[in-house]
Design a protein around this motif. Structure first.
Motif, PDB file in Angstrom:
ATOM      1  N   ASP A 234       0.831  -1.211   0.000  1.00  0.00           N
ATOM      2  CA  ASP A 234       0.000   0.000   0.000  1.00  0.00           C
ATOM      3  C   ASP A 234       0.864   1.258   0.000  1.00  0.00           C
ATOM      4  OD1 ASP A 234      -2.708  -0.403  -0.289  1.00  0.00           O
ATOM      5  OD2 ASP A 234      -3.063  -0.784   1.836  1.00  0.00           O
ATOM      6  N   ALA A 235       1.945   1.224   0.762  1.00  0.00           N
ATOM      7  CA  ALA A 235       2.812   2.401   0.860  1.00  0.00           C
ATOM      8  C   ALA A 235       3.413   2.750  -0.495  1.00  0.00           C
ATOM      9  CB  ALA A 235       3.919   2.147   1.883  1.00  0.00           C
ATOM     10  N   VAL A 236       3.781   1.741  -1.267  1.00  0.00           N
ATOM     11  CA  VAL A 236       4.322   1.989  -2.607  1.00  0.00           C
ATOM     12  C   VAL A 236       3.224   2.518  -3.521  1.00  0.00           C
ATOM     13  CG1 VAL A 236       5.333   0.905  -4.656  1.00  0.00           C
ATOM     14  CG2 VAL A 236       6.140   0.278  -2.369  1.00  0.00           C
ATOM     15  N   HIS A 237       2.046   1.926  -3.449  1.00  0.00           N
ATOM     16  CA  HIS A 237       0.910   2.387  -4.265  1.00  0.00           C
ATOM     17  C   HIS A 237       0.638   3.858  -4.028  1.00  0.00           C
ATOM     18  CE1 HIS A 237      -3.447   3.275  -4.647  1.00  0.00           C
ATOM     19  NE2 HIS A 237      -3.295   2.655  -5.814  1.00  0.00           N
ATOM     20  N   ASP A 238       0.601   4.266  -2.777  1.00  0.00           N
ATOM     21  CA  ASP A 238       0.326   5.672  -2.455  1.00  0.00           C
ATOM     22  C   ASP A 238       1.442   6.581  -2.950  1.00  0.00           C
ATOM     23  OD1 ASP A 238      -1.947   4.730  -1.259  1.00  0.00           O
ATOM     24  OD2 ASP A 238      -1.169   4.878   0.796  1.00  0.00           O
ATOM     25  N   ALA A 239       2.671   6.112  -2.879  1.00  0.00           N
ATOM     26  CA  ALA A 239       3.824   6.942  -3.249  1.00  0.00           C
ATOM     27  C   ALA A 239       3.901   7.195  -4.748  1.00  0.00           C
ATOM     28  CB  ALA A 239       5.117   6.293  -2.760  1.00  0.00           C
ATOM     29  N   VAL A 240       3.397   6.265  -5.576  1.00  0.00           N
ATOM     30  CA  VAL A 240       3.521   6.410  -7.033  1.00  0.00           C
ATOM     31  C   VAL A 240       2.186   6.700  -7.702  1.00  0.00           C
ATOM     32  CG1 VAL A 240       5.508   4.849  -7.018  1.00  0.00           C
ATOM     33  CG2 VAL A 240       3.225   3.942  -7.536  1.00  0.00           C
ATOM     34  N   ALA A 241       1.161   7.007  -6.910  1.00  0.00           N
ATOM     35  CA  ALA A 241      -0.185   7.178  -7.458  1.00  0.00           C
ATOM     36  C   ALA A 241      -0.260   8.273  -8.515  1.00  0.00           C
ATOM     37  CB  ALA A 241      -1.163   7.477  -6.319  1.00  0.00           C
ATOM     38  N   ASP A 242       0.572   9.311  -8.407  1.00  0.00           N
ATOM     39  CA  ASP A 242       0.516  10.440  -9.337  1.00  0.00           C
ATOM     40  C   ASP A 242       1.511  10.328 -10.488  1.00  0.00           C
ATOM     41  OD1 ASP A 242      -1.480  11.598  -7.774  1.00  0.00           O
ATOM     42  OD2 ASP A 242      -0.022  12.630  -6.494  1.00  0.00           O
ATOM     43  N   ILE A 243       2.184   9.192 -10.618  1.00  0.00           N
ATOM     44  CA  ILE A 243       3.173   9.021 -11.699  1.00  0.00           C
ATOM     45  C   ILE A 243       2.479   8.361 -12.882  1.00  0.00           C
ATOM     46  CG2 ILE A 243       5.358   7.944 -12.340  1.00  0.00           C
ATOM     47  CD1 ILE A 243       6.191   8.132  -9.422  1.00  0.00           C
ATOM     48  N   PRO A 244       2.356   9.083 -14.003  1.00  0.00           N
ATOM     49  CA  PRO A 244       1.500   8.615 -15.103  1.00  0.00           C
ATOM     50  C   PRO A 244       1.951   7.328 -15.775  1.00  0.00           C
ATOM     51  CG  PRO A 244       2.764  10.565 -15.752  1.00  0.00           C
ATOM     52  CD  PRO A 244       2.944  10.404 -14.271  1.00  0.00           C
ATOM     53  N   ASP A 245       3.258   7.039 -15.779  1.00  0.00           N
ATOM     54  CA  ASP A 245       3.707   5.844 -16.499  1.00  0.00           C
ATOM     55  C   ASP A 245       3.738   4.600 -15.628  1.00  0.00           C
ATOM     56  OD1 ASP A 245       5.856   6.708 -14.981  1.00  0.00           O
ATOM     57  OD2 ASP A 245       7.346   5.984 -16.413  1.00  0.00           O
ATOM     58  N   LEU A 246       3.222   4.709 -14.407  1.00  0.00           N
ATOM     59  CA  LEU A 246       3.153   3.549 -13.524  1.00  0.00           C
ATOM     60  C   LEU A 246       1.694   3.222 -13.232  1.00  0.00           C
ATOM     61  CD1 LEU A 246       6.051   4.268 -10.987  1.00  0.00           C
ATOM     62  CD2 LEU A 246       6.083   2.772 -12.992  1.00  0.00           C
ATOM     63  N   HIS A 247       1.379   1.973 -13.315  1.00  0.00           N
ATOM     64  CA  HIS A 247       0.004   1.527 -13.142  1.00  0.00           C
ATOM     65  C   HIS A 247      -0.004   0.329 -12.206  1.00  0.00           C
ATOM     66  CE1 HIS A 247      -4.183   1.173 -13.981  1.00  0.00           C
ATOM     67  NE2 HIS A 247      -4.085   0.032 -14.652  1.00  0.00           N
ATOM     68  N   LEU A 248      -0.676   0.483 -11.070  1.00  0.00           N
ATOM     69  CA  LEU A 248      -0.749  -0.593 -10.082  1.00  0.00           C
ATOM     70  C   LEU A 248      -2.189  -1.078  -9.970  1.00  0.00           C
ATOM     71  CD1 LEU A 248       1.996   0.807  -9.402  1.00  0.00           C
ATOM     72  CD2 LEU A 248       1.609   0.153  -7.037  1.00  0.00           C
ATOM     73  N   ILE A 249      -2.346  -2.385 -10.060  1.00  0.00           N
ATOM     74  CA  ILE A 249      -3.661  -2.999 -10.005  1.00  0.00           C
ATOM     75  C   ILE A 249      -3.792  -3.768  -8.698  1.00  0.00           C
ATOM     76  CG2 ILE A 249      -5.235  -4.606 -11.151  1.00  0.00           C
ATOM     77  CD1 ILE A 249      -3.476  -4.204 -13.684  1.00  0.00           C
ATOM     78  N   GLU A 250      -4.917  -3.550  -8.010  1.00  0.00           N
ATOM     79  CA  GLU A 250      -5.114  -4.267  -6.753  1.00  0.00           C
ATOM     80  C   GLU A 250      -5.144  -5.767  -7.026  1.00  0.00           C
ATOM     81  OE1 GLU A 250      -8.020  -4.344  -2.834  1.00  0.00           O
ATOM     82  OE2 GLU A 250      -8.334  -2.839  -4.410  1.00  0.00           O
ATOM     83  N   ALA A 251      -4.282  -6.498  -6.321  1.00  0.00           N
ATOM     84  CA  ALA A 251      -4.125  -7.920  -6.611  1.00  0.00           C
ATOM     85  C   ALA A 251      -4.773  -8.808  -5.557  1.00  0.00           C
ATOM     86  CB  ALA A 251      -2.640  -8.258  -6.729  1.00  0.00           C
ATOM     87  N   GLN A 252      -4.480  -8.552  -4.290  1.00  0.00           N
ATOM     88  CA  GLN A 252      -4.949  -9.459  -3.253  1.00  0.00           C
ATOM     89  C   GLN A 252      -4.788  -8.823  -1.880  1.00  0.00           C
ATOM     90  OE1 GLN A 252      -2.117 -12.844  -2.755  1.00  0.00           O
ATOM     91  NE2 GLN A 252      -0.977 -11.887  -4.430  1.00  0.00           N
ATOM     92  N   THR A 253      -5.526  -9.347  -0.944  1.00  0.00           N
ATOM     93  CA  THR A 253      -5.358  -8.979   0.457  1.00  0.00           C
ATOM     94  C   THR A 253      -4.933 -10.232   1.201  1.00  0.00           C
ATOM     95  OG1 THR A 253      -7.035  -7.240   0.332  1.00  0.00           O
ATOM     96  CG2 THR A 253      -6.472  -8.063   2.513  1.00  0.00           C
ATOM     97  N   VAL A 254      -3.820 -10.140   1.888  1.00  0.00           N
ATOM     98  CA  VAL A 254      -3.227 -11.348   2.471  1.00  0.00           C
ATOM     99  C   VAL A 254      -2.784 -11.092   3.906  1.00  0.00           C
ATOM    100  CG1 VAL A 254      -2.405 -12.178   0.238  1.00  0.00           C
ATOM    101  CG2 VAL A 254      -0.927 -10.733   1.643  1.00  0.00           C
ATOM    102  N   GLU A 255      -2.541 -12.166   4.602  1.00  0.00           N
ATOM    103  CA  GLU A 255      -1.845 -12.120   5.880  1.00  0.00           C
ATOM    104  C   GLU A 255      -0.375 -12.421   5.615  1.00  0.00           C
ATOM    105  OE1 GLU A 255      -3.664 -14.809   8.592  1.00  0.00           O
ATOM    106  OE2 GLU A 255      -5.538 -13.655   8.757  1.00  0.00           O
ATOM    107  N   LEU A 256       0.494 -11.623   6.189  1.00  0.00           N
ATOM    108  CA  LEU A 256       1.927 -11.810   5.999  1.00  0.00           C
ATOM    109  C   LEU A 256       2.527 -12.389   7.266  1.00  0.00           C
ATOM    110  CD1 LEU A 256       2.809  -8.465   4.152  1.00  0.00           C
ATOM    111  CD2 LEU A 256       2.329 -10.717   3.156  1.00  0.00           C
ATOM    112  N   LYS A 257       3.275 -13.458   7.099  1.00  0.00           N
ATOM    113  CA  LYS A 257       3.832 -14.194   8.232  1.00  0.00           C
ATOM    114  C   LYS A 257       4.618 -13.277   9.162  1.00  0.00           C
ATOM    115  CE  LYS A 257       6.799 -18.143   9.323  1.00  0.00           C
ATOM    116  NZ  LYS A 257       7.656 -19.214   8.769  1.00  0.00           N
ATOM    117  N   GLY A 258       4.264 -13.325  10.449  1.00  0.00           N
ATOM    118  CA  GLY A 258       4.975 -12.557  11.461  1.00  0.00           C
ATOM    119  C   GLY A 258       4.520 -11.118  11.604  1.00  0.00           C
ATOM    120  N   LEU A 259       3.595 -10.683  10.735  1.00  0.00           N
ATOM    121  CA  LEU A 259       3.120  -9.299  10.784  1.00  0.00           C
ATOM    122  C   LEU A 259       1.611  -9.298  11.044  1.00  0.00           C
ATOM    123  CD1 LEU A 259       5.119  -8.003   7.699  1.00  0.00           C
ATOM    124  CD2 LEU A 259       5.616  -7.513  10.106  1.00  0.00           C
ATOM    125  N   PRO A 260       1.144  -8.478  11.982  1.00  0.00           N
ATOM    126  CA  PRO A 260      -0.276  -8.508  12.353  1.00  0.00           C
ATOM    127  C   PRO A 260      -1.180  -7.948  11.254  1.00  0.00           C
ATOM    128  CG  PRO A 260       0.847  -6.686  13.449  1.00  0.00           C
ATOM    129  CD  PRO A 260       1.912  -7.489  12.756  1.00  0.00           C
TER     130      PRO A 260
END
Length: 272
Positions: A234-260
């Protein structure tokens, strides 16, 4: 009185003998150093100073220089000098990593590795696998250099890389994917798939390595990717949201091992 004279004479004889032994050792060490240098010179003339020979000569020459300095200056002086050199190297490396961080102190962290690398290694054998890795590593290094990144470490087929911004990291990942798909002669003959994860946050630098929660999160994001996929937080998505040549598509919501909690991941693609 006679006893005293005998004791002094014995002490003097022992001191002289000790000095002679030390001098002989120094002479012997000097001759050995000279012999080794002559051998290196002969090796150079036979190899016409190929790059590998020059590198070997530099390494051995450094060792010989250290041996000479230990002989002439003592172990303590040489060790102190070496430690000072290591300290300067560490400070330079730290300053390089510090220069990567943005004004907010954050750095973009990218992890990459080759999908099914163990299977590939088994199929190809060690010799061919090492050659394949060399081709892969050159492409990684080129993508990092093109976007002002810094390779933190490499382990086998995996890399941990820092960039000054999320945009640089994503552009670097896209360049790497394109280069892998195009491949060199060896990679076209044996295609590989690289998976990448990117996150941006803060980190602790120690001995040229990065540590911290955000580093662990970046590694977990990469672990969720499949071959050929670039996943971002999410942090990367927010950081590049205004850059026209980059396109991020929501892929999945997951649990990451060791992180709440759960974490939303984004797939990186070029703009339509």
């Amino acid at each position: 009185m006679l006893t005293t004279v005998i004791v002094l004479a014995t002490a003097l004889a022992l001191t002289s003998a000790g000095w002679l032994v030390t001098d002989l050792r120094r002479r012997r060490a000097r001759r050995e150093v000279q012999r080794l240098r002559r051998a290196l010179d002969r090796r150079d003339s036979l190899t016409h100073q190929r790059p590998a020979a020059r590198a070997m000569r530099a390494v051995v020459g450094t060792a010989l220089d250290a041996a000479v300095r230990m002989r002439d200056e003592g172990v303590g002086v040489v060790v102190k000098s070496s430690l000072e050199g290591l300290a300067r190297w560490s400070q330079e490396d730290q300053s390089q990593l510090a220069r990567l961080a943005g004004d907010d102190g954050r750095v973009a962290i990218l992890f990459s590795d080759i999908e099914d690398s163990t299977v590939l290694n088994d199929q190809l054998g060690d010799a061919e696998w090492v050659k394949l890795l060399a081709s892969h590593n050159k492409l990684v290094e080129a993508a990092v250099l093109a976007h002002d990144g810094h390779i933190i470490k490499s382990q086998g087929d995996g890399f941990m890389i820092a960039f000054g911004s999320a945009a640089n990291a994503v552009h670097g990942a896209l360049d790497l994917r394109a280069a892998i798909e195009a491949g060199d002669r060896r990679l076209r003959r044996r295609p590989i798939q690289v998976r990448v994860g990117v996150h941006v946050g803060t980190a602790i630098e120690k001995d040229g390595d990065l540590f911290g929660r955000d580093v662990a999160l970046a590694a977990r994001v990469a672990a969720e990717a499949v071959g050929g996929e670039i996943l971002a937080s999410d942090a990367v998505h927010d950081a590049v949201a205004d850059i026209p040549d980059l396109h991020l598509i929501e892929a999945q919501t997951v649990e990451l091992k060791g992180l709440p909690g759960t974490h939303r991941l984004w797939a990186v693609d070029t703009a339509n």
